[in-house]
Design an enzyme around this catalytic site. Structure first.
Site, PDB file in Angstrom:
ATOM      1  N   ASP A   1       1.195  -1.103   0.018  1.00 13.50           N
ATOM      2  CA  ASP A   1      -0.167  -0.094   0.121  1.00 13.50           C
ATOM      3  C   ASP A   1       0.504   1.337  -0.834  1.00 13.50           C
ATOM      4  O   ASP A   1       1.751   1.214   0.303  1.00 13.50           O
ATOM      5  CB  ASP A   1      -0.640   0.418   0.786  1.00 13.50           C
ATOM      6  CG  ASP A   1      -0.108  -0.802   2.257  1.00 13.50           C
ATOM      7  OD1 ASP A   1       0.694  -0.081   2.682  1.00 13.50           O
ATOM      8  OD2 ASP A   1      -0.542  -1.422   2.714  1.00 13.50           O
TER       9      ASP A   1
ATOM     10  N   ASP B   1      -8.911  -4.265  14.050  1.00 12.86           N
ATOM     11  CA  ASP B   1     -10.310  -4.856  13.139  1.00 12.86           C
ATOM     12  C   ASP B   1     -10.316  -5.890  12.329  1.00 12.86           C
ATOM     13  O   ASP B   1     -11.637  -5.747  11.577  1.00 12.86           O
ATOM     14  CB  ASP B   1     -10.554  -3.622  12.929  1.00 12.86           C
ATOM     15  CG  ASP B   1     -10.011  -2.498  11.642  1.00 12.86           C
ATOM     16  OD1 ASP B   1      -8.826  -3.442  11.672  1.00 12.86           O
ATOM     17  OD2 ASP B   1     -10.254  -1.078  11.279  1.00 12.86           O
TER      18      ASP B   1
ATOM     19  N   HIS C   1      -8.163  -5.816   9.929  1.00 10.64           N
ATOM     20  CA  HIS C   1      -7.601  -5.289   8.480  1.00 10.64           C
ATOM     21  C   HIS C   1      -6.247  -5.620   7.754  1.00 10.64           C
ATOM     22  O   HIS C   1      -5.484  -6.677   8.554  1.00 10.64           O
ATOM     23  CB  HIS C   1      -7.864  -4.077   8.263  1.00 10.64           C
ATOM     24  CG  HIS C   1      -6.437  -3.013   9.045  1.00 10.64           C
ATOM     25  ND1 HIS C   1      -7.137  -2.483  10.432  1.00 10.64           N
ATOM     26  CD2 HIS C   1      -5.323  -3.129   8.610  1.00 10.64           C
ATOM     27  CE1 HIS C   1      -5.672  -1.602  10.355  1.00 10.64           C
ATOM     28  NE2 HIS C   1      -4.662  -2.790   9.452  1.00 10.64           N
TER      29      HIS C   1
ATOM     30  N   GLU D   1     -10.699  -2.649   4.954  1.00  8.14           N
ATOM     31  CA  GLU D   1     -11.042  -2.132   6.765  1.00  8.14           C
ATOM     32  C   GLU D   1     -12.074  -2.843   6.350  1.00  8.14           C
ATOM     33  O   GLU D   1     -12.682  -3.964   5.300  1.00  8.14           O
ATOM     34  CB  GLU D   1     -11.197  -1.056   6.724  1.00  8.14           C
ATOM     35  CG  GLU D   1      -9.960  -0.113   6.809  1.00  8.14           C
ATOM     36  CD  GLU D   1      -9.490   0.046   7.981  1.00  8.14           C
ATOM     37  OE1 GLU D   1      -9.098  -1.088   9.125  1.00  8.14           O
ATOM     38  OE2 GLU D   1      -8.292   0.454   7.687  1.00  8.14           O
TER      39      GLU D   1
END
Ligand code: F6R
Length: 229
Positions: free
Chosen positions: A67, A136, A138, A143
């Site tokens: 990313d 969470d 991800h 996400e």
């Protein structure tokens, strides 16, 4: 999924480095997928030590970062590329021309994302994809609620990340978007390795390994993959 539990972060870094070493011994021109975050720092340090002792050779390796922030050049000191460059590329014998990251300054981002995927394919696909995991669930910047079929694309950063960037960049116009490989891109790697450190990630790791496969925990998509460590 193969789950390896180690007593501390140092042991995780060493075990992960061993997997990289094996990969490069088997295939010196491996294609590696790399990530930022704090979790891989031990691994990158171990790889630097091995490279220094000539025990691992990156000269024929190609890399693709997972990313990148949108709106800054790759050579910006706070780009994700600069991070991996400082923590790994500058400490091993990889030619920088073999290192790739999404370009956060691309004019046509959807087209650039397609080109990034095409470049991965042209390189022969990713042999070993390194991943961290958020609490969470991800992976990359996928996400919860990200499509499990997603490909490399533009995603907005969470308000927490924008706040963090405001602090880091020292401006009220910090990066608000990121280009991230999608879940479907990630699971095309031949081998995925997820590193998670500390008790705060325990529940998330359990959900990834044993929970339902759901976009609520994007990492759970890895359950369908034939080779995950
Ligand atoms: C970073 C990335 C993220 C991190 C994840 C865990 O490039 O893609 O998915 O891997 O947020 O971050 P750390 O390792 O800082 O806990």
């Amino acid at each position: 999924m193969e789950v390896i539990i180690k007593p501390d972060a140092g042991a995780v870094g060493k075990a992960a480095a061993r997997i990289f070493e094996d990969q490069l011994e088997r295939k010196s021109n491996s294609v590696l997928g790399l990530t930022t975050g704090s979790t891989p720092l031990g691994l990158y340090g171990e790889l630097a030590t091995l490279a220094h002792a000539n025990l691992v050779d990156f000269s024929r390796v190609t890399t693709f970062n997972l990313d990148e922030l949108v709106g800054i050049p790759l050579d910006h000191p706070l780009s994700y590329y600069s991070y991996v460059r400082a923590k790994l590329f500058s400490r091993v014998n990889i030619p920088l021309v073999s290192t790739h990251a999404p370009n956060g300054l691309a004019r046509d981002i959807p087209k650039h994302c397609e080109e990034y995927e095409a470049a991965i394919k042209r390189a022969g696909g990713i042999d070993l994809q390194l991943l961290g995991i958020g609490t969470d669930g991800h992976i990359g910047f996928n996400e919860p609620s990200s499509s499990l079929n997603s490909r490399t694309r533009l995603k907005p950063l969470t308000p927490e990340m924008v706040e963090e960037n405001t602090r880091l960049f020292g401006t009220d116009k910090p990066p608000r978007y990121v280009i991230t490989m999608g879940i479907a891109t990630i699971v095309e790697a031949r081998h995925c390795m997820v590193l998670a450190l500390g008790e705060s990630k325990a529940r998330t790791v359990a959900a990834m390994v044993e929970g339902p496969i759901t976009a609520d925990c994007p990492a759970s998509a890895l359950q369908m993959h034939p080779h995950v460590t």
